[in-house]
Write a protein that holds these residues in place. Structure first.
Motif, PDB file in Angstrom:
ATOM      1  N   ASP A 132       3.158  36.615 -19.706  1.00 17.35           N
ATOM      2  CA  ASP A 132       3.948  37.659 -20.376  1.00 17.35           C
ATOM      3  C   ASP A 132       5.413  37.576 -19.954  1.00 17.35           C
ATOM      4  O   ASP A 132       6.318  37.669 -20.786  1.00 17.35           O
ATOM      5  N   LEU A 133       5.649  37.396 -18.668  1.00 16.91           N
ATOM      6  CA  LEU A 133       7.018  37.270 -18.169  1.00 16.91           C
ATOM      7  C   LEU A 133       7.698  36.035 -18.757  1.00 16.91           C
ATOM      8  O   LEU A 133       8.870  36.102 -19.159  1.00 16.91           O
ATOM      9  N   LEU A 134       6.983  34.918 -18.810  1.00 14.21           N
ATOM     10  CA  LEU A 134       7.569  33.702 -19.372  1.00 14.21           C
ATOM     11  C   LEU A 134       7.977  33.906 -20.823  1.00 14.21           C
ATOM     12  O   LEU A 134       9.042  33.463 -21.242  1.00 14.21           O
ATOM     13  N   GLN A 135       7.147  34.579 -21.599  1.00 13.35           N
ATOM     14  CA  GLN A 135       7.444  34.788 -23.005  1.00 13.35           C
ATOM     15  C   GLN A 135       8.643  35.710 -23.204  1.00 13.35           C
ATOM     16  O   GLN A 135       9.400  35.552 -24.153  1.00 13.35           O
ATOM     17  N   LYS A 136       8.826  36.664 -22.294  1.00 13.64           N
ATOM     18  CA  LYS A 136       9.944  37.599 -22.425  1.00 13.64           C
ATOM     19  C   LYS A 136      11.256  37.031 -21.894  1.00 13.64           C
ATOM     20  O   LYS A 136      12.325  37.370 -22.397  1.00 13.64           O
ATOM     21  N   GLN A 137      11.200  36.203 -20.882  1.00 17.54           N
ATOM     22  CA  GLN A 137      12.413  35.762 -20.192  1.00 17.54           C
ATOM     23  C   GLN A 137      12.917  34.377 -20.620  1.00 17.54           C
ATOM     24  O   GLN A 137      14.077  34.068 -20.394  1.00 17.54           O
ATOM     25  N   PHE A 138      12.046  33.548 -21.187  1.00 21.61           N
ATOM     26  CA  PHE A 138      12.440  32.171 -21.463  1.00 21.61           C
ATOM     27  C   PHE A 138      12.211  31.816 -22.928  1.00 21.61           C
ATOM     28  O   PHE A 138      11.429  32.461 -23.624  1.00 21.61           O
TER      29      PHE A 138
END
Length: 160
Positions: free
Chosen positions: A140-146
Motif C-alpha cells: 500500500d505504501l509503495l503504491q501511494k509513494q512511488f
C-alpha cells in the motif's frame, strides 16, 4: 570411562563459553539504558511477542524436521530440537545470525556438507517468507509513494 571424560570436557567447555558470553554481555550493557527501555516499553506488545514465540519456534522445528527427515530417516525429535536450539543460540551471538549454520554440527553421525546445505535451504525459506509478507505489508505504501514503474516489478515478484 573415556566417554564420561569426553562428555565432561564438552560440558565444561559449554559452561566456560556461556560464562564468557554472559561476562562480556554484562560488561557491555548499560543498566540505566535497560531500565529506561523497560520503563518506556508497551507491555501489551511484549506479551504478544512472547505469545508468538512458541508458535514461531514450533514452525521452525517442523520445517527443520521435514528437511532432516527427508535426508535422515531415523532422527529423533530430541536431536532435532537440540540441533535447532543450539543453532538459534549460536545465531544469537554471531553477526548476521551466521552461527545458525552450527546446527548442522549438532546432528550425530551427520553428513556435515549436506546438513549445511539443508540449513541453507531452511534459511532461504525463512527469507522468502520475510520477503513475501514484507511486500504484502508495504504494498500500500509503495503504491501511494512511488510511480508504478517502481512498485509493479516488486509486486510481480511477489506473485512469482
Amino acid at each position: 570411562m573415556q566417554i564420561v571424560a569426553k562428555k565432561f570436557v564438552i560440558y565444561a567447555l559449554k559452561l566456560i563459553t556461556t560464562a564468557l558470553v554472559l561476562f562480556f554481555l554484562f560488561k557491555a550493557i548499560n543498566p540505566q539504558e535497560i531500565t529506561a527501555a523497560v520503563a518506556g516499553a508497551n507491555l501489551n506488545w511484549i506479551l504478544l511477542a512472547f505469545l508468538l514465540l512458541l508458535p514461531n519456534i514450533f514452525c521452525q522445528f517442523k520445517r527443520w524436521q521435514i528437511l532432516l527427515r527427508a535426508s535422515h530417516h531415523k532422527i529423533s525429535n530430541s536431536q532435532i530440537t537440540s540441533s535447532l536450539l543450539a543453532g538459534i543460540t549460536l545465531g544469537f551471538i554471531t553477526p548476521g545470525r551466521f552461527g545458525e549454520f552450527g546446527r548442522a554440527f549438532f546432528i550425530r553421525n551427520g553428513n556435515w556438507p549436506m546438513l549445511l546445505g539443508l540449513t541453507m535451504i531452511d534459511k532461504m525459506f525463512a527469507l522468502a517468507m520475510i520477503y513475501f509478507w514484507g511486500l504484502i505489508g508495504i504494498s500500500d505504501l509503495l503504491q501511494k509513494q512511488f510511480q508504478p514503474v517502481f512498485w509493479i516489478p516488486l509486486e510481480l515478484s511477489l506473485l512469482f
